[in-house]
Design a protein around this motif. Structure first.
Motif, mmCIF file in Angstrom:
data_model
loop_
_atom_site.group_PDB
_atom_site.id
_atom_site.type_symbol
_atom_site.label_atom_id
_atom_site.label_comp_id
_atom_site.label_asym_id
_atom_site.label_seq_id
_atom_site.Cartn_x
_atom_site.Cartn_y
_atom_site.Cartn_z
ATOM 1 N N PRO A 167 0.715 -1.221 0.043
ATOM 2 C CA PRO A 167 0.040 0.034 -0.050
ATOM 3 C C PRO A 167 0.816 1.277 0.025
ATOM 4 C CG PRO A 167 -0.135 -1.200 2.293
ATOM 5 C CD PRO A 167 0.424 -2.198 1.066
ATOM 6 N N LEU A 168 1.987 1.131 0.585
ATOM 7 C CA LEU A 168 2.827 2.406 0.664
ATOM 8 C C LEU A 168 3.378 2.759 -0.789
ATOM 9 C CD1 LEU A 168 4.968 2.044 3.924
ATOM 10 C CD2 LEU A 168 3.088 3.439 3.479
ATOM 11 N N GLN A 169 3.623 1.597 -1.407
ATOM 12 C CA GLN A 169 4.308 1.694 -2.821
ATOM 13 C C GLN A 169 3.183 2.230 -3.893
ATOM 14 O OE1 GLN A 169 7.266 -1.982 -3.198
ATOM 15 N NE2 GLN A 169 5.879 -1.809 -4.486
ATOM 16 N N ILE A 170 1.959 1.916 -3.457
ATOM 17 C CA ILE A 170 0.793 2.476 -4.520
ATOM 18 C C ILE A 170 0.522 3.771 -4.039
ATOM 19 C CG2 ILE A 170 -1.682 2.481 -4.446
ATOM 20 C CD1 ILE A 170 -1.844 -0.517 -4.153
ATOM 21 N N ILE A 171 0.682 4.267 -2.767
ATOM 22 C CA ILE A 171 0.664 5.919 -2.521
ATOM 23 C C ILE A 171 1.817 6.723 -3.121
ATOM 24 C CG2 ILE A 171 0.715 7.420 -0.688
ATOM 25 C CD1 ILE A 171 -0.470 5.242 1.241
ATOM 26 N N MET A 172 3.063 6.083 -3.085
ATOM 27 C CA MET A 172 4.296 6.817 -3.416
ATOM 28 C C MET A 172 4.136 6.662 -4.953
ATOM 29 S SD MET A 172 6.901 8.396 -2.654
ATOM 30 C CE MET A 172 6.396 9.421 -3.720
#
Length: 244
Positions: A167-172
């Motif tokens: 999910p952090l990769q998606i946000i970034m």
């Protein structure tokens, strides 16, 4: 007004009454030519030396980060090591290189440090970095404060095999893609609707610097966004199968 431009050597002169050349202190090589940069000083360091030094600095940060990550997670896959390298690169650029811009934006054009000279070189493709453009200050400030630390958080999550990385990769990745869209759209809108360009027209500055240097922040985030979405989708599907 005569204009001579070659690499990092810049000369501008007006002809005085006695026929001798007279230096114009307000001259600079950036577009638009009427941009106010009274404190501008041409770079003193050859471009090749600047690029080699910067590349070596980035390589050192990335290599050290991968070494630390592999020491903590000895079985890390090559693909994850590449992702760690990418986010370490982004984290360094966002926190330190772009952070340097935010801290020194008002006096950047007259400085001779490594980062300042690199910004002055890149600004040949986008002079907004030397004119304290409000959009650049806003988007870069957010990048330094939010995106930079988030990149390092992703590196830590990958190293610790924590699934929050996805999910952090998606946000970034969405943040990177959206940032590139804003970056290009604001500049190109001025160019195509108002005829107002911030970039010199030469191939090196427009296509290599302006387009080429920013292209990785379109391609890589798009790939990682797809990978993250697929992984989360497969995780939900596996959970659904087990539940039934």
């Amino acid at each position: 007004l005569s204009f001579h431009y070659s690499g990092s050597t810049k000369t501008n002169s007006r002809t005085a009454m006695d026929g001798s050349p007279k230096m114009d202190a307000s001259w600079h090589p950036y577009y638009p030519m009427n941009a106010e940069l009274p404190h501008y000083i041409a770079n003193e360091t050859p471009l090749l030396k600047l690029l080699v030094t910067f590349a070596a600095t980035i390589a050192s940060v990335v290599v050290v980060t991968i070494m630390v990550a592999r020491r903590i997670h000895s079985n890390m896959m090559i693909s994850d090591q590449l992702i760690v390298a990418w986010f370490a690169l982004c984290g360094f650029l966002h926190c330190f290189f772009e952070g340097y811009f935010i801290w020194n934006h008002q006096r950047l054009a007259g400085m001779q440090t490594l980062f300042a000279q690199l910004w002055k070189e890149y600004a040949l493709s986008d002079s907004r970095y030397l004119t304290s453009d409000p959009f650049m200050l806003c988007v870069e400030s957010f990048t330094v404060v939010v995106w930079g630390p988030l990149c390092w958080a992703i590196v830590i999550a990958i190293t610790q095999r924590n699934y929050v990385r996805y999910p952090l990769q998606i946000i970034m990745c969405v943040g990177h893609l959206y940032g590139v869209v804003l970056y290009y759209s604001t500049s190109l809108t001025e160019l195509y609707f108002n005829g107002f360009s911030h970039s010199r027209p030469e191939f090196l500055y427009f296509w290599v610097y302006y387009v080429g240097f920013n292209a990785p922040w379109v391609v890589v985030p798009a790939v990682l966004l797809f990978q993250s979405v697929v992984h989360i989708k497969e995780g939900f599907e596996d959970r659904h199968v087990k539940a039934t």
